[in-house]
Design an enzyme around this catalytic site. Structure first.
Site, mmCIF file in Angstrom:
data_model
loop_
_atom_site.group_PDB
_atom_site.id
_atom_site.type_symbol
_atom_site.label_atom_id
_atom_site.label_comp_id
_atom_site.label_asym_id
_atom_site.label_seq_id
_atom_site.Cartn_x
_atom_site.Cartn_y
_atom_site.Cartn_z
ATOM 1 N N LYS A 148 74.900 70.633 27.149
ATOM 2 C CA LYS A 148 74.737 71.519 25.985
ATOM 3 C C LYS A 148 75.879 72.545 25.949
ATOM 4 O O LYS A 148 75.698 73.718 26.279
ATOM 5 C CB LYS A 148 73.360 72.200 26.036
ATOM 6 C CG LYS A 148 72.904 72.706 24.667
ATOM 7 C CD LYS A 148 71.425 72.993 24.661
ATOM 8 C CE LYS A 148 70.941 73.697 23.422
ATOM 9 N NZ LYS A 148 71.163 73.010 22.156
ATOM 10 N N LEU A 207 71.541 64.656 23.381
ATOM 11 C CA LEU A 207 71.067 65.781 24.181
ATOM 12 C C LEU A 207 69.611 65.513 24.577
ATOM 13 O O LEU A 207 68.806 65.147 23.715
ATOM 14 C CB LEU A 207 71.146 67.079 23.370
ATOM 15 C CG LEU A 207 70.794 68.313 24.204
ATOM 16 C CD1 LEU A 207 71.991 68.732 25.062
ATOM 17 C CD2 LEU A 207 70.356 69.470 23.328
HETATM 18 N N1 PDD Z 1 69.819 72.587 19.135
HETATM 19 N N2 PDD Z 1 70.254 67.621 19.868
HETATM 20 C C1 PDD Z 1 71.210 68.551 19.663
HETATM 21 C C2 PDD Z 1 72.601 68.094 19.376
HETATM 22 C C3 PDD Z 1 70.884 69.920 19.700
HETATM 23 O O1 PDD Z 1 71.831 70.846 19.493
HETATM 24 C C4 PDD Z 1 69.537 70.301 19.939
HETATM 25 C C5 PDD Z 1 69.141 71.748 20.000
HETATM 26 C C6 PDD Z 1 68.573 69.298 20.133
HETATM 27 C C7 PDD Z 1 67.128 69.612 20.418
HETATM 28 O O2 PDD Z 1 66.993 70.207 21.688
HETATM 29 P P1 PDD Z 1 65.788 71.205 21.984
HETATM 30 O O3 PDD Z 1 64.546 70.476 21.650
HETATM 31 O O4 PDD Z 1 65.922 71.483 23.431
HETATM 32 O O5 PDD Z 1 65.990 72.425 21.115
HETATM 33 C C8 PDD Z 1 68.972 67.973 20.100
HETATM 34 C C9 PDD Z 1 69.594 74.014 19.222
HETATM 35 C C10 PDD Z 1 68.241 74.414 18.730
HETATM 36 C C11 PDD Z 1 70.729 74.727 18.521
HETATM 37 O O6 PDD Z 1 71.845 74.277 18.705
HETATM 38 O O7 PDD Z 1 70.511 75.725 17.843
#
Ligand code: PDD
Length: 286
Positions: A148, A207
């Protein structure tokens, strides 16, 4: 009330907070971030998010700015100082400040840590008002999007194209194989034409979403069948239902894909059930 940010050891007025122009996050996107949902003042799935933060830091060889237990206290403190109970906590760690040079600083510098918090509307209760639409786009990102990182230019451009198309999210697919990966900032799920609940399997191309993981744990606990198996854009277009998951979207139905309705264009029964299931998870585990 002005917002309070945590910046490298100090709590300060966010409007006055500054980052050094030689911060490697600013110059190279050389950093890691997390977004955590705050529900009734509690961090939702904090262990999952902090676990992923540690794994992401390790993957780019960036030392943690502090032990995770201490970071958890900082996150709480930022929420408290902002008097926010329904919100999002954003944290980012970068490889610190050093004269611009692509390779890591020769003399180690401390990682930079910033934490902010913002208010969001109360948790959605009516799924019919919690829908969106999506478009598909080729995935232009690098080969390790399981990390991330703050290096989000392809995600930024994809989201902008979605917005310009009047859509909520861009669903990214592998141009070579036509296989769907995930959204620009969300994981993507379908109920396929045969009624099978599916999301792409995990590897370096998506991710590992904390919401995805929490939902899967709930599905397993309730004995609800699902498949972690990739699918094509064509299968997504023919799906009965589609939804995205993330710390900011929870379970959010996508009622249109590439301009055409998904299924009958209304919220489907599986999305409805999983929205409720995830709401129970948030309320029980925050
Ligand atoms: N985004 N895939 C990507 C590319 C992401 O950036 C995210 C999260 C997710 C979902 O992950 P999670 O369930 O852990 O939030 C999947 C965050 C919310 C953001 O960039 O703001």
């Amino acid at each position: 009330m002005s917002r309070i940010a945590y910046v490298n050891g100090r709590y300060c007025d966010q409007r006055l907070a500054e980052v050094n122009i030689e911060d490697r996050g600013y110059q190279f996107g050389d950093g890691i971030y997390e977004v955590v949902h705050l529900y009734r003042g509690k961090l939702v799935d904090a262990d999952r998010h902090l676990g992923r933060l540690e794994r992401s830091l390790k993957a780019i060889r960036l030392p943690s700015p502090m032990p995770m237990a201490a970071l958890r206290l900082v996150l709480r403190e930022v929420a408290l100082r902002n008097r926010i109970t329904e919100g999002l906590i954003y944290m980012q760690v970068t490889r610190g400040v050093a004269p611009r040079d692509h390779a890591f600083p020769k003399t180690p510098v401390p990682p930079a840590l910033v934490v902010t918090c913002k208010r969001i509307p109360a948790y959605p209760t009516n799924i019919d008002n919690w829908t969106g639409t999506a478009i598909t786009l080729p995935d232009l990102r690098w080969a390790r999007v399981d990390i991330k990182t703050t290096n989000l230019l392809p995600n930024v451009l994809a989201r902008q194209l979605a917005r310009e198309a009047g859509a909520t999210e861009a669903i990214l697919y592998d141009k070579k194989t036509g296989m769907v990966r995930e959204g620009a900032a969300t994981n993507f799920w379908i109920v396929d034409a045969d009624g099978v609940l599916r999301t792409r399997h995990l590897d370096h191309s998506v991710l590992p979403g904390c919401t995805r993981d929490a939902l899967i744990a709930e599905l397993k606990a309730d004995g609800i069948a699902f498949l972690e198996k990739e699918f094509t854009v064509a299968e997504a277009r023919n799906a009965r239902e589609a939804f995205i998951t993330s710390a900011t979207s929870f379970v959010k139905p996508m009622v249109k894909l590439d301009g055409a309705p998904v299924g009958d264009g209304l919220v489907g029964p599986v999305s409805r059930a999983l929205f409720d299931l995830f709401a129970r998870h948030v309320k029980g585990n925050a």
